[in-house]
Design a protein around this motif. Structure first.
Motif, short mmCIF file in Angstrom:
data_model
loop_
_atom_site.label_atom_id
_atom_site.label_comp_id
_atom_site.label_asym_id
_atom_site.label_seq_id
_atom_site.Cartn_x
_atom_site.Cartn_y
_atom_site.Cartn_z
N TYR A 189 0.84 -1.20 0.00
CA TYR A 189 0.00 0.00 0.00
C TYR A 189 0.87 1.26 0.00
CZ TYR A 189 -3.30 3.50 1.76
OH TYR A 189 -4.06 4.64 1.93
N GLU A 190 1.88 1.28 0.88
CA GLU A 190 2.76 2.45 0.95
C GLU A 190 3.54 2.65 -0.35
OE1 GLU A 190 5.12 2.09 4.49
OE2 GLU A 190 3.42 2.56 5.79
N LEU A 191 3.97 1.56 -0.98
CA LEU A 191 4.67 1.69 -2.26
C LEU A 191 3.75 2.28 -3.32
CD1 LEU A 191 6.72 -1.63 -2.35
CD2 LEU A 191 7.58 0.68 -1.89
N GLY A 192 2.50 1.83 -3.34
CA GLY A 192 1.53 2.39 -4.29
C GLY A 192 1.30 3.87 -4.05
N ARG A 193 1.18 4.26 -2.78
CA ARG A 193 1.01 5.68 -2.46
C ARG A 193 2.26 6.47 -2.86
NH1 ARG A 193 -3.51 7.14 1.11
NH2 ARG A 193 -2.70 9.23 0.77
N ALA A 194 3.43 5.89 -2.63
CA ALA A 194 4.68 6.57 -2.99
C ALA A 194 4.75 6.81 -4.50
CB ALA A 194 5.88 5.75 -2.52
N VAL A 195 4.36 5.83 -5.27
CA VAL A 195 4.35 5.98 -6.73
C VAL A 195 3.38 7.08 -7.12
CG1 VAL A 195 3.71 4.85 -8.90
CG2 VAL A 195 5.15 3.64 -7.24
N ALA A 196 2.19 7.08 -6.52
CA ALA A 196 1.19 8.11 -6.83
C ALA A 196 1.68 9.51 -6.47
CB ALA A 196 -0.12 7.80 -6.10
N MET A 197 2.54 9.59 -5.45
CA MET A 197 3.09 10.88 -5.02
C MET A 197 4.38 11.22 -5.78
SD MET A 197 2.75 10.66 -0.90
CE MET A 197 1.25 10.20 -0.08
N ASN A 198 4.76 10.38 -6.71
CA ASN A 198 5.97 10.59 -7.52
C ASN A 198 7.24 10.60 -6.68
OD1 ASN A 198 7.01 10.76 -10.13
ND2 ASN A 198 7.19 12.98 -10.02
N LYS A 199 7.27 9.75 -5.64
CA LYS A 199 8.45 9.62 -4.78
C LYS A 199 9.45 8.65 -5.41
CE LYS A 199 6.68 12.04 -1.39
NZ LYS A 199 7.25 13.25 -0.86
#
Length: 132
Positions: free
Chosen positions: A61-71
């Motif tokens: 979940y955190e990896l998906g959020r990170a991708v969405a945030m362009n991290k």
């Protein structure tokens, strides 16, 4: 620690030996608090480094959020575990913002050093400047 020398570590408690196999106690202060705090940390971060050998819904979940945030994301996977890394993680690798590195324990420090030098060279300059 290895990370602290590179900058501020927001999730240092994850490496605590006091953390149980069940993870952080979500009863107090509660699941919503833990979720919101971790998302806030993610928003504040420059990037994410995740050990992904042990499958985890929370890490995914955190990896998906990170991708969405362009991290910027570095995932570390240990093939000697006998596990197979999820195609959703390995398939996300673009070798620019999202990297997946297979590793053996003795390689971790070298991999992280190479990653920080290539991905966050400004942090190394600031660190060197602060010591002078």
């Amino acid at each position: 620690t290895l990370f602290r020398s590179r900058g501020r570590v927001l999730t240092e408690h994850i490496a605590s030996e006091e953390l149980s196999d069940k993870g952080e106690d979500a009863v107090e202060p509660g699941d919503k608090f833990i979720h919101d705090r971790d998302v806030q940390w993610l928003e504040q971060s420059d990037g994410v480094i995740a050990e992904v050998t042990q499958p985890s819904l929370g890490v995914g979940y955190e990896l998906g959020r990170a991708v969405a945030m362009n991290k910027k994301v570095l995932c570390l996977f240990r093939p000697s575990s006998g596990r197979v890394l999820s195609a959703m993680v390995r398939g996300a690798a673009d070798n620019t913002r999202f990297l997946v590195k297979d590793y053996q324990e003795e390689d971790v420090e070298r991999i992280l050093d190479e990653y920080f030098r290539a991905t966050f060279p400004e942090a190394l300059v600031l660190q060197a400047g602060a010591k002078v």
